[in-house]
Design an enzyme around this catalytic site. Structure first.
Site, mmCIF file in Angstrom:
data_model
loop_
_atom_site.group_PDB
_atom_site.id
_atom_site.type_symbol
_atom_site.label_atom_id
_atom_site.label_comp_id
_atom_site.label_asym_id
_atom_site.label_seq_id
_atom_site.Cartn_x
_atom_site.Cartn_y
_atom_site.Cartn_z
ATOM 1 N N GLU A 121 10.508 1.640 9.840
ATOM 2 C CA GLU A 121 11.461 2.421 9.511
ATOM 3 C C GLU A 121 10.624 3.833 9.655
ATOM 4 O O GLU A 121 9.826 4.190 8.949
ATOM 5 C CB GLU A 121 11.747 2.414 8.019
ATOM 6 C CG GLU A 121 12.319 0.991 7.720
ATOM 7 C CD GLU A 121 14.120 0.947 8.077
ATOM 8 O OE1 GLU A 121 14.527 2.168 8.478
ATOM 9 O OE2 GLU A 121 14.626 0.062 7.748
ATOM 10 N N LYS A 124 0.926 -1.265 0.187
ATOM 11 C CA LYS A 124 -0.041 -0.010 -0.130
ATOM 12 C C LYS A 124 0.905 1.152 0.023
ATOM 13 O O LYS A 124 1.884 1.674 0.981
ATOM 14 C CB LYS A 124 -0.919 0.107 1.110
ATOM 15 C CG LYS A 124 -2.082 1.088 0.812
ATOM 16 C CD LYS A 124 -2.623 1.518 2.184
ATOM 17 C CE LYS A 124 -1.703 2.930 2.762
ATOM 18 N NZ LYS A 124 -1.974 4.181 1.924
ATOM 19 N N GLY A 161 3.511 4.262 12.929
ATOM 20 C CA GLY A 161 4.434 3.131 13.182
ATOM 21 C C GLY A 161 3.780 2.596 14.580
ATOM 22 O O GLY A 161 3.765 1.292 14.666
ATOM 23 N N GLU A 218 10.223 16.610 14.241
ATOM 24 C CA GLU A 218 10.734 16.325 12.634
ATOM 25 C C GLU A 218 9.619 17.095 11.901
ATOM 26 O O GLU A 218 8.484 17.379 11.887
ATOM 27 C CB GLU A 218 10.234 14.718 12.296
ATOM 28 C CG GLU A 218 10.860 14.427 10.900
ATOM 29 C CD GLU A 218 10.260 13.270 10.590
ATOM 30 O OE1 GLU A 218 9.353 12.575 10.793
ATOM 31 O OE2 GLU A 218 11.378 12.737 9.913
ATOM 32 N N CYS A 240 13.698 11.259 5.791
ATOM 33 C CA CYS A 240 13.777 10.652 7.310
ATOM 34 C C CYS A 240 15.133 10.974 7.701
ATOM 35 O O CYS A 240 15.485 11.170 8.845
ATOM 36 C CB CYS A 240 13.550 9.235 7.076
ATOM 37 S SG CYS A 240 14.241 8.044 5.977
ATOM 38 N N GLY A 292 7.375 4.921 7.339
ATOM 39 C CA GLY A 292 6.633 6.236 7.526
ATOM 40 C C GLY A 292 6.703 6.844 9.065
ATOM 41 O O GLY A 292 7.762 6.818 9.405
ATOM 42 N N THR A 339 6.333 8.141 12.909
ATOM 43 C CA THR A 339 6.454 7.359 14.050
ATOM 44 C C THR A 339 4.989 7.216 14.652
ATOM 45 O O THR A 339 4.810 6.027 15.220
ATOM 46 C CB THR A 339 7.557 8.196 15.182
ATOM 47 O OG1 THR A 339 8.676 8.143 14.632
ATOM 48 C CG2 THR A 339 7.467 7.510 16.447
#
Ligand code: NAD
Length: 485
Positions: free
Chosen positions: A247, A172, A230, A379, A281, A225, A227
């Site tokens: 990741e 996806k 995740g 980020e 990232c 993607g 955090t």
């Protein structure tokens, strides 16, 4: 535009949702994306299950599988210009950068085909009279979920590390940038990949992504993607007790010491934050500069930043294109105010670029009062550099480690002790010394702390994508207790 299941477009259902796909350079609708609902996700997982449980792929002779993976490499190369055009158009990434990423995608299929073809097991004969051998088998059907910042590079890496061992998958990509990945999956089939090995479902994370991760036919999840996402995916996977590789995000420190080659450090620091439109990232987004050289270094950085060519990503001279979608541009722009509220000084940029259309942001730099500022801890994921000055290496390393992330780090110094100390003491998955972001496919790549769980790379991929099986055989059948005899 729709999913690709069993190598073909699924039948169009009435009443589905169509998401507009926009060109970030022109803000125009390029196409509409038919969102895969739970039923379509089920069809994709069923196809991948069939291809794994009864299809030829996991049982093919490795040389046959390798030939197909090499054919994929060749076909990606043959279609490099087309894939690059789609990536520039759909994601706004500059052409030269994307052409490199397409070549790397091709190389990844070749590289992991090689690794799979040399995979071998272990034998244990130490215990007298017994032979024990350990073999590796593919783990099953993987859900692979990819982000929008480098759609082709990251989706291709996920597929290339998954299928060579005999696994099948459902991929996806991000709902914001589906174009290049859709074409990539077609190319895989044109190169001879059997139907069902790689299925593609399109749609939002909360709908299509969640249905995929929750599906009982999924054996493992590979995610690239943010955090927060995740964390949600790991929670969902834990309910079904399936393994995950994550990741995730980063806020990497870039330490520039007075002992550095300052010319290279300047070039490398600009690449570190502004490559890929700043949407990466592993960006070196916290630039720590030693106070003795800070003034001159920052002045030169700002002067160069102001000369960066921002514009149409399809123009070969463009260095920074538009951000991937409008909501992301607004989020990045909001950090100018956040920085100022925290007492940071705006050095350059900070506004929407003066270009008639498109989600362009001026390359930005701020000088923060300390590493505690939000622009040092969060980020931003755009062309936004944050400087902090330091006096001693102790301070720089402490600041580098004072972060919830730990993906990468950069150090610029010609002093060996300084470089080695940073390598030892910085808590991050990669330390780049006197270079920006060189990716070595043979080495593990991934993050400490909230930057992820697991690694990309040959050894880590074997661990994640294969199961180990021990077979134990007596050579001289030993005496056995005979119950009831
Ligand atoms: P994101 O987390 O918003 O989305 C990533 C993918 O997850 C998308 O396909 C999205 O649709 C899907 N998704 C969202 N919610 C989901 C859910 N509940 N269930 C299943 N799938 C779901 O990330 P993004 O904004 O697309 O990407 C940017 C982030 O990715 C940044 O934080 C960046 O640092 C990170 N990233 C990490 C690496 C790495 O290698 N460590 C590489 C690239 C990007």
């Amino acid at each position: 535009m729709c999913s690709l299941i069993d190598g073909a477009a699924p039948p169009l259902r009435s009443g589905g949702i169509d998401l507009p796909i926009l060109n970030p350079t022109t803000e125009e609708v390029i196409t509409r994306l038919r969102e895969a609902d739970a039923a379509e996700v089920d069809a994709a997982v069923t196809s991948a299950r069939r291809a794994f449980d009864s299809g030829p792929w996991p049982h093919l002779d490795i040389n046959v599988r390798k030939d197909i993976l090499y054919a994929i490499r060749d076909r990606i190369r043959a279609h490099a210009a087309e894939l690059a055009w789609l990536e520039c158009t759909g994601a706004g990434l500059p052409l030269q950068r994307v052409l490199d990423q397409v070549q790397r995608a091709a190389r990844s299929f070749e590289f992991f085909a090689e690794v799979a073809s040399t995979l071998h097991g272990d034998t244990y004969t130490q215990t007298k009279g017994w032979l024990t051998y350990v073999t590796r088998e593919p783990k099953g059907v993987a859900a692979l979920i990819a982000p929008w910042n480098a759609p082709l590079a990251l989706a291709s890496m996920r597929i290339a590390t998954c299928i060579p061992w005999g696994n099948t998958c459902v991929l996806k990509p991000s709902e914001h940038t589906p174009l290049s990945v859709r074409r990539l999956v077609e190319i895989l089939h044109e190169a001879g990949l059997p139907p069902g090995v790689v299925n593609l479902v399109n749609g939002r994370g909360s709908v299509t992504g969640a249905a995929l991760v929750d599906h009982p036919g999924i054996d493992l999840v590979g995610f690239t993607g943010g955090t927060a996402t995740g964390r949600a995916i790991m929670t969902a996977a834990a309910r079904r007790l399936v393994p995950v590789a994550l990741e995730l995000g980063g806020k990497s420190a870039n330490i520039v010491c007075e002992s550095a080659d300052l010319e290279r450090a300047l070039d490398g620091s600009l690449v570190g934050i502004f490559a890929n439109n700043g949407q990466q990232c592993l960006a070196g987004s916290r630039i720590f500069v030693q106070r003795s050289i800070a003034r001159e270094f920052i002045e030169r950085f700002v002067a160069r930043t102001q000369r960066i060519r921002v514009g149409d990503p399809l123009e070969p001279v463009t260095e920074i294109g538009p951000l991937a979608f409008e909501g992301h541009m607004q989020r990045v722009l909001a950090y100018t105010k956040v920085a100022q509220e925290d007492g940071a000084r705006l050095l350059t940029g900070g506004r929407r670029a003066a270009i008639e259309r498109g989600w362009f942001v001026e390359p930005t730099a701020v000088l923060a009062p300390s590493n505690e500022a939000r622009v040092c801890q969060e980020e931003i994921f755009g062309p936004f550099a944050t400087f902090v000055e330091f006096d001693t290496l102790d301070q720089a390393i402490a600041m580098a480690n004072h972060s919830k992330f730990g993906l990468a780090s950069y150090v610029w110094s010609n002093d060996l002790d300084t470089a080695m100390r940073c390598s030892r003491e910085i808590r991050a998955g990669t330390v780049w010394v006197n270079t920006p972001m060189m990716r070595e496919l043979r080495a593990p790549f991934g993050g400490y702390k909230e930057s992820g769980i697991g690694r990309d790379g040959p050894a880590a991929s074997v661990e994640f994508f294969t199961e180990q099986k021990a077979t134990i055989i007596p050579l001289d059948p030993p005496p056995m207790h005979r119950f009831g005899a």
